[in-house]
Design a protein around this motif. Structure first.
Motif, PDB file in Angstrom:
ATOM      1  N   ALA A   1       0.845  -1.193   0.000  1.00 46.09           N
ATOM      2  CA  ALA A   1       0.000   0.000   0.000  1.00 46.09           C
ATOM      3  C   ALA A   1       0.881   1.244   0.000  1.00 46.09           C
ATOM      4  N   SER A   2       0.439   2.262  -0.703  1.00 44.58           N
ATOM      5  CA  SER A   2       1.192   3.517  -0.762  1.00 44.58           C
ATOM      6  C   SER A   2       0.237   4.662  -1.031  1.00 44.58           C
ATOM      7  N   GLY A   3       0.775   5.858  -1.197  1.00 42.89           N
ATOM      8  CA  GLY A   3      -0.033   6.999  -1.594  1.00 42.89           C
ATOM      9  C   GLY A   3      -0.551   7.855  -0.459  1.00 42.89           C
ATOM     10  N   GLY A   4      -0.259   7.471   0.771  1.00 45.79           N
ATOM     11  CA  GLY A   4      -0.717   8.264   1.898  1.00 45.79           C
ATOM     12  C   GLY A   4       0.039   9.572   2.015  1.00 45.79           C
ATOM     13  N   GLY A   5      -0.424  10.415   2.923  1.00 47.28           N
ATOM     14  CA  GLY A   5       0.225  11.693   3.138  1.00 47.28           C
ATOM     15  C   GLY A   5      -0.657  12.631   3.918  1.00 47.28           C
ATOM     16  N   LEU A   6      -0.247  13.879   3.935  1.00 45.66           N
ATOM     17  CA  LEU A   6      -0.992  14.934   4.618  1.00 45.66           C
ATOM     18  C   LEU A   6      -1.851  15.667   3.592  1.00 45.66           C
ATOM     19  N   VAL A   7      -3.127  15.781   3.880  1.00 42.96           N
ATOM     20  CA  VAL A   7      -4.048  16.452   2.965  1.00 42.96           C
ATOM     21  C   VAL A   7      -4.998  17.321   3.782  1.00 42.96           C
ATOM     22  N   ARG A   8      -5.412  18.434   3.199  1.00 43.61           N
ATOM     23  CA  ARG A   8      -6.332  19.345   3.882  1.00 43.61           C
ATOM     24  C   ARG A   8      -7.752  18.808   3.842  1.00 43.61           C
TER      25      ARG A   8
ATOM     26  N   ALA B   1      -0.475  -2.447  -4.611  1.00 39.32           N
ATOM     27  CA  ALA B   1       0.155  -3.259  -5.647  1.00 39.32           C
ATOM     28  C   ALA B   1       0.385  -4.668  -5.141  1.00 39.32           C
ATOM     29  N   ALA B   2      -0.007  -5.636  -5.944  1.00 34.31           N
ATOM     30  CA  ALA B   2       0.129  -7.038  -5.550  1.00 34.31           C
ATOM     31  C   ALA B   2       1.279  -7.701  -6.294  1.00 34.31           C
ATOM     32  N   SER B   3       1.920  -8.639  -5.616  1.00 41.64           N
ATOM     33  CA  SER B   3       2.937  -9.465  -6.260  1.00 41.64           C
ATOM     34  C   SER B   3       2.770 -10.900  -5.776  1.00 41.64           C
ATOM     35  N   GLY B   4       3.033 -11.833  -6.669  1.00 40.07           N
ATOM     36  CA  GLY B   4       2.920 -13.246  -6.323  1.00 40.07           C
ATOM     37  C   GLY B   4       1.551 -13.844  -6.530  1.00 40.07           C
ATOM     38  N   PHE B   5       0.587 -13.024  -6.896  1.00 37.02           N
ATOM     39  CA  PHE B   5      -0.753 -13.510  -7.213  1.00 37.02           C
ATOM     40  C   PHE B   5      -1.449 -12.467  -8.089  1.00 37.02           C
ATOM     41  N   THR B   6      -2.568 -12.862  -8.675  1.00 39.61           N
ATOM     42  CA  THR B   6      -3.300 -11.995  -9.597  1.00 39.61           C
ATOM     43  C   THR B   6      -4.524 -11.433  -8.894  1.00 39.61           C
ATOM     44  N   VAL B   7      -4.625 -10.109  -8.856  1.00 40.04           N
ATOM     45  CA  VAL B   7      -5.657  -9.474  -8.024  1.00 40.04           C
ATOM     46  C   VAL B   7      -7.071  -9.810  -8.471  1.00 40.04           C
ATOM     47  N   ASP B   8      -7.284 -10.047  -9.767  1.00 42.43           N
ATOM     48  CA  ASP B   8      -8.665 -10.269 -10.188  1.00 42.43           C
ATOM     49  C   ASP B   8      -9.174 -11.663  -9.835  1.00 42.43           C
TER      50      ASP B   8
ATOM     51  N   ASN C   1     -11.075 -13.366   7.850  1.00 35.05           N
ATOM     52  CA  ASN C   1     -10.652 -14.248   6.763  1.00 35.05           C
ATOM     53  C   ASN C   1      -9.519 -13.679   5.928  1.00 35.05           C
ATOM     54  N   TYR C   2      -9.142 -12.445   6.187  1.00 32.23           N
ATOM     55  CA  TYR C   2      -8.049 -11.853   5.421  1.00 32.23           C
ATOM     56  C   TYR C   2      -6.723 -12.386   5.953  1.00 32.23           C
ATOM     57  N   ARG C   3      -5.917 -12.930   5.047  1.00 30.53           N
ATOM     58  CA  ARG C   3      -4.713 -13.647   5.469  1.00 30.53           C
ATOM     59  C   ARG C   3      -3.429 -12.897   5.159  1.00 30.53           C
ATOM     60  N   VAL C   4      -3.427 -12.072   4.126  1.00 32.13           N
ATOM     61  CA  VAL C   4      -2.210 -11.371   3.715  1.00 32.13           C
ATOM     62  C   VAL C   4      -2.483  -9.876   3.770  1.00 32.13           C
ATOM     63  N   TRP C   5      -1.650  -9.156   4.515  1.00 36.25           N
ATOM     64  CA  TRP C   5      -1.835  -7.723   4.725  1.00 36.25           C
ATOM     65  C   TRP C   5      -0.633  -6.947   4.211  1.00 36.25           C
ATOM     66  N   GLY C   6      -0.914  -5.789   3.617  1.00 36.18           N
ATOM     67  CA  GLY C   6       0.148  -4.866   3.294  1.00 36.18           C
ATOM     68  C   GLY C   6       0.614  -4.148   4.542  1.00 36.18           C
ATOM     69  N   GLN C   7       1.632  -3.313   4.381  1.00 32.79           N
ATOM     70  CA  GLN C   7       2.277  -2.700   5.534  1.00 32.79           C
ATOM     71  C   GLN C   7       1.558  -1.459   6.053  1.00 32.79           C
TER      72      GLN C   7
END
Length: 125
Positions: A5-12, A22-29, A111-117
């Motif tokens: 996961a990315s794209g965070g920041g400070l916003v008004r 972004a996923a790696s090692g598997f296909t998101v669809d 049931n969610y097994r794999v989490w982003g940071q």
């Protein structure tokens, strides 16, 4: 198998952000991908998810109309578009997958097994 996961920041307040997952090692669809958030001192809560295959989505009622989830199969990435942001949207945002092929939203958080940071979103003037 990883999610980034990315794209965070400070916003008004009133601003927008788009968070890629972004996923790696598997296909998101082929799998459900969910977005969650956790504010300081609060439990992690579901925000939105997108189903495998047809890409049907589910967004928690309180965020409908402001948050939208989408998927780009060519980039193997799921996005969370956040508009009209409010200070109460401040949290760490996580994406996750349950890695069960062919499922549809919504999926219980247990049931969610794999989490982003996680990526920090801060809404402040």
């Amino acid at each position: 198998v990883q999610l980034q996961a990315s794209g965070g920041g400070l916003v008004r307040p009133g601003g927008s952000l788009r968070l890629p997952c972004a996923a790696s090692g598997f296909t998101v669809d082929n799998y459900v991908i969910g977005w969650f958030r956790q504010a300081p001192g609060k439990e992690r809560e579901g925000v939105s998810c997108i189903s495998s295959g047809d890409g049907s989505s589910y967004t928690t009622d309180s965020l409908k109309g402001r948050f939208t989830i989408s998927r780009d199969n060519a980039k193997n990435t799921v996005y969370l578009q956040m508009n009209s942001l409010k200070p109460e949207d401040t949290a760490v945002y996580y994406c996750a997958t349950d890695l069960r092929p062919g499922m549809s939203c919504p999926v219980d958080i247990r049931n969610y097994r794999v989490w982003g940071q996680g990526t920090q979103v801060t809404v402040s003037s």
